[in-house]
Design an enzyme around this catalytic site. Structure first.
Site, PDB file in Angstrom:
ATOM      1  N   ARG A 286       0.796  -1.235   0.006  1.00 49.66           N
ATOM      2  CA  ARG A 286      -0.110  -0.022  -0.141  1.00 49.66           C
ATOM      3  C   ARG A 286       0.765   1.022  -0.161  1.00 49.66           C
ATOM      4  O   ARG A 286       0.587   2.367  -0.759  1.00 49.66           O
ATOM      5  CB  ARG A 286      -0.875   0.056   1.249  1.00 49.66           C
ATOM      6  CG  ARG A 286      -2.139  -0.975   0.915  1.00 49.66           C
ATOM      7  CD  ARG A 286      -2.935  -1.030   2.230  1.00 49.66           C
ATOM      8  NE  ARG A 286      -4.227  -2.023   1.590  1.00 49.66           N
ATOM      9  CZ  ARG A 286      -5.104  -2.475   2.439  1.00 49.66           C
ATOM     10  NH1 ARG A 286      -5.161  -2.074   3.777  1.00 49.66           N
ATOM     11  NH2 ARG A 286      -6.102  -3.113   1.972  1.00 49.66           N
TER      12      ARG A 286
ATOM     13  N   GLN B  59      -9.111   2.178   1.741  1.00 53.18           N
ATOM     14  CA  GLN B  59      -8.463   2.823   2.708  1.00 53.18           C
ATOM     15  C   GLN B  59      -9.219   3.771   3.731  1.00 53.18           C
ATOM     16  O   GLN B  59      -8.631   3.908   4.800  1.00 53.18           O
ATOM     17  CB  GLN B  59      -7.197   3.461   1.667  1.00 53.18           C
ATOM     18  CG  GLN B  59      -6.641   2.823   0.549  1.00 53.18           C
ATOM     19  CD  GLN B  59      -5.895   1.560   1.130  1.00 53.18           C
ATOM     20  OE1 GLN B  59      -5.210   1.641   2.272  1.00 53.18           O
ATOM     21  NE2 GLN B  59      -6.130   0.296   0.491  1.00 53.18           N
TER      22      GLN B  59
ATOM     23  N   TYR C 116      -6.166  -0.948  -6.946  1.00 54.52           N
ATOM     24  CA  TYR C 116      -5.679  -1.865  -6.466  1.00 54.52           C
ATOM     25  C   TYR C 116      -5.087  -1.789  -5.097  1.00 54.52           C
ATOM     26  O   TYR C 116      -4.837  -0.805  -4.519  1.00 54.52           O
ATOM     27  CB  TYR C 116      -4.673  -2.781  -7.649  1.00 54.52           C
ATOM     28  CG  TYR C 116      -3.444  -2.253  -7.907  1.00 54.52           C
ATOM     29  CD1 TYR C 116      -2.725  -1.103  -7.433  1.00 54.52           C
ATOM     30  CD2 TYR C 116      -2.984  -2.548  -9.082  1.00 54.52           C
ATOM     31  CE1 TYR C 116      -1.697  -0.365  -7.871  1.00 54.52           C
ATOM     32  CE2 TYR C 116      -1.781  -2.068  -9.650  1.00 54.52           C
ATOM     33  CZ  TYR C 116      -1.363  -1.252  -9.296  1.00 54.52           C
ATOM     34  OH  TYR C 116      -0.037  -0.394  -9.552  1.00 54.52           O
ATOM     35  N   GLU C 117      -4.712  -2.843  -4.425  1.00 51.57           N
ATOM     36  CA  GLU C 117      -3.998  -2.885  -3.073  1.00 51.57           C
ATOM     37  C   GLU C 117      -4.960  -2.323  -2.059  1.00 51.57           C
ATOM     38  O   GLU C 117      -4.853  -1.742  -1.070  1.00 51.57           O
ATOM     39  CB  GLU C 117      -2.739  -2.223  -2.875  1.00 51.57           C
ATOM     40  CG  GLU C 117      -1.690  -2.601  -3.709  1.00 51.57           C
ATOM     41  CD  GLU C 117      -1.368  -4.074  -3.709  1.00 51.57           C
ATOM     42  OE1 GLU C 117      -1.703  -4.746  -2.680  1.00 51.57           O
ATOM     43  OE2 GLU C 117      -0.997  -4.604  -4.758  1.00 51.57           O
ATOM     44  N   GLY C 118      -6.424  -2.581  -2.337  1.00 50.46           N
ATOM     45  CA  GLY C 118      -7.483  -2.165  -1.572  1.00 50.46           C
ATOM     46  C   GLY C 118      -7.990  -0.776  -2.192  1.00 50.46           C
ATOM     47  O   GLY C 118      -7.190   0.085  -2.239  1.00 50.46           O
TER      48      GLY C 118
END
Lengths: 248, 596
Positions: B295, B446, B439-441
């Protein structure tokens, strides 16, 4: 055989050079400084010669204040074995540099002294030639190809009319041109290792170098701003304009 | 064609003049790393990115990756660039010297990541995923696993991936179906399909080490039943080298809007040999170590793309002659003035610059906290740094990628019609930047992480770690009248954030939907306040340097002017955000679903 490579600290070639407001020189505070690109090419060639087994040791040397140690460390990180800083304040003229390198030559007895053909700050293009004269040894300048065999160097030189190949007896002074090679990237672990390689500091006085004083910089100024262009009506007008400016 | 120059001067300012490296003298990652070494690493890193990676960026985008059988070929030049990267030791920049790394501080790692992304985002995906994978094995693997996998991965000979997503489960990992069956020899057999696997298959490295979330037969439902496995493309033979081909293959490549030279793969596992990391059913937490690093790295992608897009916008704005300045010609000898004379063009460029440099300072500071968190001798100090990192992770991920995309869009706007033409090259930055918000959440996730987890984490200590730093800075600057123009707006924004935090906290105690309704605006409010802190630290360093003699004054004056722009023209967004947050979620939830 040892190879002595000289490295000059100059304003990085990517930096837009600015003249100091008082005209006493160019701005170097906080400006990115690098090894003179031609010197870097010289060092790369010396390292390749060593890697081919044609030399045992590569020594890098620079003249200047402690800040030149940064360029010497970069040279060590590229692969040089040890470094010599000759500490000196202020402007070092080509003749002073040549006299200094002659002292290092007497001390180290290298088979080749490799310099850049010129430094990109003052573009003097003198130090290598002066060193060869003082040392009374052959010179092969503007090298774009170097081969060593039987105590001789065969050097292709970049001259105005093309390439000229000459053979010189070693020891000799070589200076590199732009197309001699493409210097390597520094390997990350070598940056750390360079910190542990020997770096010797001498001074002009230690070496007994007499400073040359032939050149005095009176003032620096940026090139004049380009004026506006002018559209002419006819060829005749163009010709007369050029004549009036003394260009024809 | 776009160009790129690594922002080495700015990094040097941030590292040498803004960071408090004194308190970190005892960190192993800083032992022997003096300013010469830092400068040398930055200069060499920039040189590699500018001269090797940047020229491959546009051609890589055009060519994309190619799937032949189950083999993936990266665009021309990618392999050679990767070889140069590994030969020069870059994969090991921040990794443990025990396994062949250089063990250098994370702020150098972050600097390198930013420059790699700016030069070539797609190419940067391969080493980035590898980095995340070795970090996870380093933190959670057994000694034997570390000995087997780390040296090759840190040398860059083998890369890695993270395998979470499946066709029916993205954000909700509780739905993972990939199976893992125990074998008598202690290994497992993995079967299932994973999608959107970055760097899942490629031709850069000899082996690919997949980290795969899967479910053992008797595992509980949901996220509490996930285990984490190492599943290599090639098994390792007795000598530690490449052995038999494992039962994992690439079954498809996705065609994407951006990062087209990054291989996004569908991976099929059929009785593939896997090795459990940690314990069964504890896999998700372990994967989150990789996710957290990823992240931060994703946030840095936003920053890097903003940086290169901005550089090219500035060049264009200086060169493009069009119209005249509103207050009279600035360039009378030419047919028109450069567009940089116009207030609106300057607004776009300054918004970009203020974001980039403020964000970069925040990233460099956070990276130092990573080193402190892992290695500082003082436990209290480690903990405080850990809180800062935990708090800033969702903020950096979401705000940097939102703004990163915005800045690439501003760059296109500055370029005008030319920006929309593919050959100009800046539209690629916009396409490449878009995925980072997803992506990555997703950035929505977040924001939920910030409001739902970080606000309440460690009895509020996590959030307090930010306010403590703000108060410390304000205290240190109290006697410096020249700092007032920066500290006043910072103090105001911090107060606003504090009172809004209390309000959000109270609202969500009564109704969890209120947390979701406030979350995205709250994250932006927090991010802007963090940026105000970042700009105040830079302004202080710049003022101090200007007081010293013989300083490169232009650089520092520009810092102060940019800080002033941020305080005057970006920070006031917090007023509107506060108002939106306090309005609550009622209007969001009022419509019946059928009314949309």
């Amino acid at each position: 055989m040892k190879i002595l490579v000289t490295l000059k600290r100059v304003v990085d070639y990517n930096v837009r050079v600015r003249v100091k407001s008082d005209g006493s020189g160019v701005e170097t505070d906080g400006v990115k400084m690098s090894i003179n690109p031609f010197d870097e090419i010289a060092l790369e060639e010396a390292l390749r010669i060593k890697e081919r087994g044609e030399a045992e040791e590569v020594i890098v040397a620079s003249i200047g204040g402690d800040e030149v140690q940064q360029q010497l460390r970069t040279g060590l990180a590229m692969g040089a074995d040890r470094a010599i800083q000759v500490s000196a304040d202020g402007d070092v003229q080509p003749l002073t540099a040549a006299r200094t390198f002659l002292k290092l030559v007497e001390k180290e007895e290298p088979g080749i002294v490799f310099l850049g053909k010129q430094a990109i700050d003052d573009d003097a293009n003198q130090t290598g030639q002066m060193l060869a004269a003082l040392w009374d040894r052959p010179q092969a300048t503007f090298a774009s190809k170097v081969e060593l065999a039987d105590g001789k160097a065969t050097v292709a030189r970049e001259v105005d009319s093309g390439l000229e190949t000459i053979e010189v007896d070693l020891p000799a002074v070589l200076t590199s041109d732009l197309r001699l090679n493409e210097p390597r990237f520094v390997k990350l672990p070598e940056i750390m290792k360079a910190k542990r390689k020997p770096l010797e500091t001498l001074s002009l006085e230690d070496l007994g170098v007499e400073r040359a004083g032939g050149i005095e910089a009176v003032s620096y100024e940026p090139p004049p701003q380009r004026g506006g262009g002018k559209v002419v009506e006819s060829v005749d007008e163009l010709v007369s304009e050029l004549k009036s400016k003394g260009l024809l | 064609m776009p160009s790129y120059t690594g922002p080495v001067e700015d990094f040097r300012f941030l590292i040498h003049e803004c960071l408090d490296l004194q308190e970190c003298r005892d960190l192993p990652s800083l032992a022997g790393v003096d300013s010469d070494i830092i400068d040398a690493v930055l200069a060499e890193g920039a040189r590699f990115c500018e001269s090797v990676l940047q020229p491959l960026n546009a051609p890589g985008d055009e060519a994309g990756c190619r799937l032949e059988g189950d083999e993936v070929f990266t665009p021309e030049g990618f392999r050679d660039a990767y070889r140069t990267y590994t030969e020069n030791g870059w994969p090991g920049l921040t990794s443990s010297p025990d396994y062949g790394g250089q063990g250098m501080p994370h702020f150098l790692g972050i600097a390198m990541s930013e420059m790699i992304t700016a030069a070539n985002t797609s190419w940067g995906m391969y080493p980035a995923l590898a980095h995340g994978a070795w970090e996870l094995i380093h933190l959670h693997g057994s000694d034997e696993q570390k000995r087997t996998w780390l040296p090759k991965m840190i040398a860059g000979e083998w890369t890695g991936t993270m395998n979470l997503t499946e066709p029916h489960c993205g954000t909700d990992l509780g739905l993972v179906r990939t199976r893992a069956e125990r074998r008598d020899d202690g290994s497992y057999r993995i079967s299932g399909t994973k999608i959107w696997i970055s760097a899942g298959e490629h031709d850069l490295a000899d082996n690919i080490v997949h980290l795969v979330l899967a479910r053992t037969p008797d595992a509980p439902e949901g996220t509490k039943g996930l285990s984490l496995f190492i599943v290599p493309k090639f098994l390792v033979d007795d000598g530690g080298g490449i052995g038999e081909r494992n039962g994992v293959r690439c079954a498809g490549l996705d065609h994407k809007m951006g990062i087209r030279a990054s291989a996004t793969c569908e991976m099929v596992y059929e009785d593939a040999v896997g090795y459990l990391i940690g314990e069964e059913n504890k896999g998700l937490n372990l994967m989150f170590t990789m996710m957290n690093g990823a992240r931060l790295g994703t946030g840095i992608q936003g920053l890097g793309l903003a940086s290169v897009a901005y550089q090219n916008a500035v060049t264009f704005a200086r060169e493009r002659l069009q119209g005249r300045s509103l207050d009279g010609a600035k360039n009378p000898e030419k047919p028109a003035d450069p567009i940089i004379v116009h207030p609106d063009v300057r607004r776009m460029l300054l918004t970009s610059k203020a974001f980039i440099e403020g964000a970069r300072a925040l990233a460099v500071h956070t990276a130092l906290q990573l080193d402190i968190e892992y290695n500082h001798p003082d436990a209290e100090r480690r903990e405080r740094a850990g809180h800062w990192v935990a708090l800033m992770t969702p903020i950096i991920k979401a705000y940097f990628t939102d703004m990163g995309f915005e800045v690439t869009s501003l760059s296109m706007q500055v370029h005008g019609g030319a920006g929309y033409i593919v050959d100009t090259g800046v539209e690629q930055y916009m396409r490449d930047a878009r995925i980072a918000r997803i992506y990555e959440g997703t950035n929505g996730i977040q924001a939920l992480d910030l409001v739902g987890r970080k606000l309440t984490a460690a009895n509020g200590e996590t959030v307090k770690s930010f306010f403590t730093e703000v108060e410390r800075l304000l205290g240190e600057c109290a006697d410096e009248p020249a700092m007032a123009e920066f500290t006043k707006p910072l103090a105001g924004a911090a107060e606003r954030l504090k009172s809004t935090t209390a309000a959000v906290y109270q609202k969500m105690a009564g109704d969890p939907l209120e947390a979701g309704a406030a979350s995205v605006d709250y994250l932006e409010l927090f991010a802007l306040t963090a940026m105000a802190w970042s700009w105040t630290t830079q302004a202080r360093a710049a003022l101090r340097a200007l007081d010293a003699e013989g300083a490169r004054s232009d650089f520092y004056r520009t810092k102060l002017d940019t800080a002033r722009f941020f305080m005057a023209r970006m920070l006031p967004e917090t007023l509107g955000l506060e108002q939106k947050i306090l309005a609550g979620g009622e209007t969001l939830m009022a419509l019946d679903e059928s009314a949309f």
